[in-house]
Scaffold this active site. Structure first.
Site, short mmCIF file in Angstrom:
data_model
loop_
_atom_site.label_atom_id
_atom_site.label_comp_id
_atom_site.label_asym_id
_atom_site.label_seq_id
_atom_site.Cartn_x
_atom_site.Cartn_y
_atom_site.Cartn_z
N ASP A 198 0.48 -3.78 5.75
CA ASP A 198 0.08 -3.23 4.44
C ASP A 198 0.75 -3.90 3.26
O ASP A 198 0.90 -3.30 2.20
CB ASP A 198 0.34 -1.71 4.42
CG ASP A 198 1.81 -1.37 4.22
OD1 ASP A 198 2.67 -2.18 4.62
OD2 ASP A 198 2.10 -0.31 3.65
N GLU A 199 1.20 -5.13 3.42
CA GLU A 199 1.86 -5.84 2.31
C GLU A 199 1.28 -7.23 2.15
O GLU A 199 1.05 -7.93 3.15
CB GLU A 199 3.34 -6.06 2.63
CG GLU A 199 4.22 -4.86 2.58
CD GLU A 199 5.59 -5.25 3.13
OE1 GLU A 199 6.43 -5.67 2.34
OE2 GLU A 199 5.78 -5.14 4.35
N ARG B 64 6.13 14.41 0.56
CA ARG B 64 7.51 13.98 0.24
C ARG B 64 8.16 14.93 -0.76
O ARG B 64 9.36 15.14 -0.75
CB ARG B 64 7.52 12.54 -0.28
CG ARG B 64 7.12 11.54 0.79
CD ARG B 64 7.20 10.10 0.30
NE ARG B 64 6.35 9.24 1.13
CZ ARG B 64 6.37 7.92 1.12
NH1 ARG B 64 7.19 7.27 0.33
NH2 ARG B 64 5.56 7.22 1.90
N MET C 18 0.84 -1.19 0.00
CA MET C 18 0.00 0.00 0.00
C MET C 18 0.88 1.25 0.00
O MET C 18 1.97 1.25 0.56
CB MET C 18 -0.91 0.03 1.24
CG MET C 18 -1.72 -1.23 1.46
SD MET C 18 -2.61 -1.78 0.01
CE MET C 18 -3.80 -0.48 -0.19
N TYR D 212 -0.88 4.59 6.31
CA TYR D 212 -1.65 5.23 7.38
C TYR D 212 -2.24 6.56 6.91
O TYR D 212 -3.35 6.95 7.31
CB TYR D 212 -0.78 5.47 8.62
CG TYR D 212 -0.38 4.23 9.39
CD1 TYR D 212 -0.60 2.96 8.89
CD2 TYR D 212 0.21 4.33 10.65
CE1 TYR D 212 -0.23 1.82 9.60
CE2 TYR D 212 0.58 3.21 11.38
CZ TYR D 212 0.38 1.96 10.84
OH TYR D 212 0.75 0.85 11.56
N1 DCP Z 1 4.89 2.55 10.03
C1 DCP Z 1 5.14 2.94 11.35
N2 DCP Z 1 6.40 3.15 11.79
C2 DCP Z 1 7.43 2.98 10.95
C3 DCP Z 1 7.22 2.54 9.63
C4 DCP Z 1 5.92 2.36 9.18
O1 DCP Z 1 4.20 3.09 12.12
N3 DCP Z 1 8.67 3.20 11.38
C5 DCP Z 1 3.50 2.38 9.57
C6 DCP Z 1 3.02 3.60 8.87
C7 DCP Z 1 3.03 3.24 7.43
C8 DCP Z 1 2.79 1.75 7.46
O2 DCP Z 1 3.40 1.30 8.65
O3 DCP Z 1 2.00 3.90 6.71
C9 DCP Z 1 3.39 1.04 6.28
O4 DCP Z 1 4.78 1.28 6.25
P1 DCP Z 1 5.60 1.38 4.91
O5 DCP Z 1 7.03 1.24 5.24
O6 DCP Z 1 5.03 0.47 3.89
O7 DCP Z 1 5.43 2.89 4.45
P2 DCP Z 1 4.18 3.63 3.84
O8 DCP Z 1 3.10 2.70 3.42
O9 DCP Z 1 3.77 4.72 4.77
O10 DCP Z 1 4.81 4.34 2.59
P3 DCP Z 1 5.30 3.68 1.22
O11 DCP Z 1 4.33 4.16 0.19
O12 DCP Z 1 6.65 4.25 1.03
O13 DCP Z 1 5.30 2.21 1.36
#
Ligand code: DCP
Length: 703
Positions: free
Chosen positions: A120-121, A60, A19, A23
């Site tokens: 989310d994977e 970003r 995803m 969040y």
């Molecule tokens: N998350 C968290 N703390 C972290 C890393 C991630 O709470 N140190 C949470 C928030 C993210 C979710 O897990 O939304 C999924 O992490 P991802 O690493 O997949 O990052 P994102 O989905 O936010 O972004 P991307 O589009 O780069 O995958």
């Protein structure tokens, strides 16, 4: 440790879907006015504007990064919208995100075997779907290919006309001279684009994807073009992809192993591993890891998509950075109670929704002591069998913590906890429930349940970093009671007295018997979460709480030890049921009655201790009622727990015809013959003779 798995020569199509800024998307769905705006989700702690945990792609562009705090993000992007993560019990409440992740998985699962890899994977095996498409409607026969497919990135494919990449991609997808693997990948790309559009339509979330012939490559590819795009990895592109791929970015190489490859072998990209022979890598890192490294250098991975839609475990944790570090037992207990409440709620809802129970509770912590900055690595994780009910989880968690703390601060070697060298602080705490099992349907055998508890295990070292978060197969089987669980609990029986306080006193207020303490350390199992999840931890520790000798508690002796003790004393008499009898003050009896209104036979397993003096059984039966009302006293012919207060007995009854005869194999050989006889037809009513071996075996009054 990575595990090398042989790749089959069969063509496969595996997709990894991740995803985008997950969040943030969940929060934007809640507040649609945030869509398209630079947005970030921040932690509950508002220090310096709160730590950013998810950043939208719009933010970003301004240079906002996850490593920033809210204040800093506002400096680089003044218009950024900061949304606080939901909070419950003084910590982040991730339920909304978990549920959102489940929505996505349920869409994907319609098309192939799915493995939920994180919140989310998801991996999905699309081999069958792609093969079917290639047979019935290959890309070259399609009049119309959706734009989303044409936006795919094809690694290693040289686009001739930069101005019309979609046309070029269409050419690649529709090549009639492509090899079978690439044709399947082309079909996979069409299916994945369709799935991503479906996810967007049904959940409003966008995601990115990698499509390859194995999980490893699919995962690498999904991160290459984000957000809302997909990347295809033809076999011919693998070498080029890995040649420059940073070694530390590879899954399982982010830690010590990756660092060692860099510092000891001078390897900075995956491709550079090609310089080393398999033997050389094996000599340096062991057979398995050596082969795994040799494989990944070539993009080889035989790992299967596991077929798991539900998490493999549940965890609840919280960090206490810097000055927030917990420095007293009562503070630790306060937070552990909250974490356990959350864990218990999630376990209960998993039980209600999926008919699954967890069997192992593990406590992880990070801590420091004295001025030793490295010491945070060494707080030992501790596990014990999981008992349902918030209070029990809380009680076991604090006991596990105490056991870990004693080991961590070298309690037995120090005279006083108050001494300077024994100062400690907890910077992270988490509890995890693992070894999820679906309650078996059809057979209500208590013995079968205990059989599961009695798997052999080994003591494994584990690090506090390796916290279990997600994961476990499940095919919910409906309409099942959790009698096994509760009857197990009833056999475990806890003393009425506040055991926890005894623990506290014993650990920190009173002198401790050194030899017992040593026993404890040995007996407290160190099960690594990885081992738990991989099933490599073969035997579980067994909680046993001191009733008469509170000073000797500590613990959570392993079942291995207990069983060893039993067998040492009474060789050949190692019955599961007897084991429980020996460890609790009530005596267990097993009886067979050629009774019941329908002419069936029932097997009763129960306590014959006095009801009024036996609050344990009473409590456990009460807890059973609380846990699963429907499971109790059902008149539908299913096994039931009955508590005959008037007769001062608690017992479990099983209809013989509902017990799987194979469970007899789990019993000691000397009683198997007699138990087998119980399964014979009722025309032999006198199989149980007074004083016969089995009755004698479990008898209350046995000498
Ligand atoms: N998350 C968290 N703390 C972290 C890393 C991630 O709470 N140190 C949470 C928030 C993210 C979710 O897990 O939304 C999924 O992490 P991802 O690493 O997949 O990052 P994102 O989905 O936010 O972004 P991307 O589009 O780069 O995958």
């Amino acid at each position: 440790m990575p595990v090398a798995t042989r790749e089959t020569s069969d063509a496969r199509v595996i997709a990894h879907l991740d995803m985008d800024c997950f969040y943030v998307q969940v929060e934007q769905r809640k507040q649609p006015n945030l869509r398209g705006l630079p947005t970030a989700v921040i932690q509950y702690n508002s220090y310096k504007g709160g730590a950013l945990i998810a950043v939208s792609y719009e933010a970003r562009k301004y240079g906002v990064k996850r490593s920033m705090r809210g204040d800093e993000a506002q400096e680089v992007c003044p218009q950024i919208q900061l949304v606080q993560v939901p909070v419950a019990r003084g910590k982040a409440d991730l339920n909304t995100y978990r549920n959102a992740g489940s929505e996505v998985v349920s869409v994907l699962a319609r098309k192939g075997r799915c493995e939920r890899a994180s919140i989310d994977e998801v991996y999905i095996d699309l081999t069958e779907a792609a093969e079917a498409m290639l047979k019935e409607a290959p890309p070259e026969n399609l009049d119309d290919i959706h734009e989303e497919v044409l936006k795919s990135h094809v690694l290693g494919f040289i686009v001739e006309d930069e101005n019309d990449t979609k046309k070029e991609v269409r050419k690649w997808l529709c090549r009639s001279d492509a090899d079978y693997h690439d044709k399947l990948l082309a079909c996979g790309a069409i299916i994945v684009a369709d799935l991503r559009m479906q996810v967007l339509k049904e959940t409003e979330f966008s995601c990115s994807a990698g499509i390859a012939h194995n999980k490893m490559l699919a995962k690498l590819a999904s991160a290459m073009n984000k957000p809302a795009q997909q990347t295809i990895v033809p076999r011919s592109s693998v070498k080029g992809l890995l040649e420059s791929f940073p070694i530390k970015k590879m899954k399982q190489l982010g830690g010590k192993l990756g660092s060692s490859l860099q510092s000891d072998l001078g390897v900075n990209t995956v491709g550079e591993l090609l310089k080393f022979s398999e033997e050389k890598l094996q000599q340096r890192y062991g057979i398995n890891t050596g082969t795994w490294l040799w494989n990944i250098a070539r993009g080889i991975s035989g790992e299967e998509v596991e077929g798991r839609l539900l998490p493999k475990s549940h965890g609840s944790g919280k960090n206490f950075p810097g000055p927030q570090a917990l420095k007293t037992i009562s503070l630790v207990q306060h937070w552990l109670n909250r974490l356990c409440e959350e864990l218990s709620e999630r376990l209960q809802s998993d039980l209600d929704q999926n008919k699954r129970i967890a069997r192992t509770l593990t406590l992880h912590a990070r801590a420091y002591k004295g001025g030793d900055s490295d010491s945070h690595k060494n707080f030992p994780s501790k596990s014990c069998p999981l008992r349902y009910g918030t209070a029990k989880i809380q009680e076991d968690a604090i006991n596990l913590f105490q056991a870990g703390l004693r080991e961590y601060i070298g309690f037995y070697n120090n005279k006083s906890l108050g001494s300077q060298s024994n100062r400690w602080g907890i910077t992270s705490l988490s509890v995890a429930a693992s070894k999820m099992v679906t309650i078996p349907s059809g057979t209500h055998s208590i013995v079968k349940y205990f059989g599961g508890q009695l798997q052999p295990s080994s003591s494994l070292k584990q690090t506090p970093e390796s916290v279990i978060h997600e994961a476990a197969p499940s095919s919910p089987s409906g309409g099942e009671s959790c009698l096994g669980l509760n009857s197990y609990e009833s056999q475990l029986g806890y003393p009425e007295e506040d055991t926890r306080m005894k623990y506290l006193r014993a650990s920190f207020g009173q002198q401790v018997d050194q030899s017992k303490g040593d026993d404890l350390t040995e007996e407290s199992s160190l099960l690594s979460p990885q081992a738990i999840e991989n099933g490599t931890a073969e035997k579980e520790p067994q909680p046993s709480f001191p009733v008469e000798e509170p000073r000797h508690i500590h613990a959570v002796p392993t079942l291995k030890t207990v069983v060893k003790k039993n067998t040492a004393k009474e060789k050949g008499n190692c019955s599961i049921l007897k084991f429980f009898k020996n460890h609790h003050d009530h005596c267990t009896s097993v009886k067979q009655h050629a009774t019941n209104g329908q002419g069936g036979k029932t097997l009763s397993i129960g306590s014959e201790s006095n009801y009024h003096s036996d609050s344990t059984i009473n409590n456990q039966v009460e807890s059973l009622k609380e846990t699963n009302h429907e499971a109790i006293g059902t008149d539908n012919g299913e096994s039931s727990a009955s508590h005959e207060a008037g007769e001062g007995r608690a017992s479990w009854s099983y209809r013989m015809e509902e017990i799987d005869p194979s469970v007899v194999d789990e019993l000691p050989p000397e009683i198997q013959l007699e138990v087998r006889a119980w399964f014979r037809p009722l025309k032999r009513p006198n199989v149980v003779k007074r004083g016969s071996i089995i009755t004698h075996y479990f008898s209350t009054n046995k000498d």
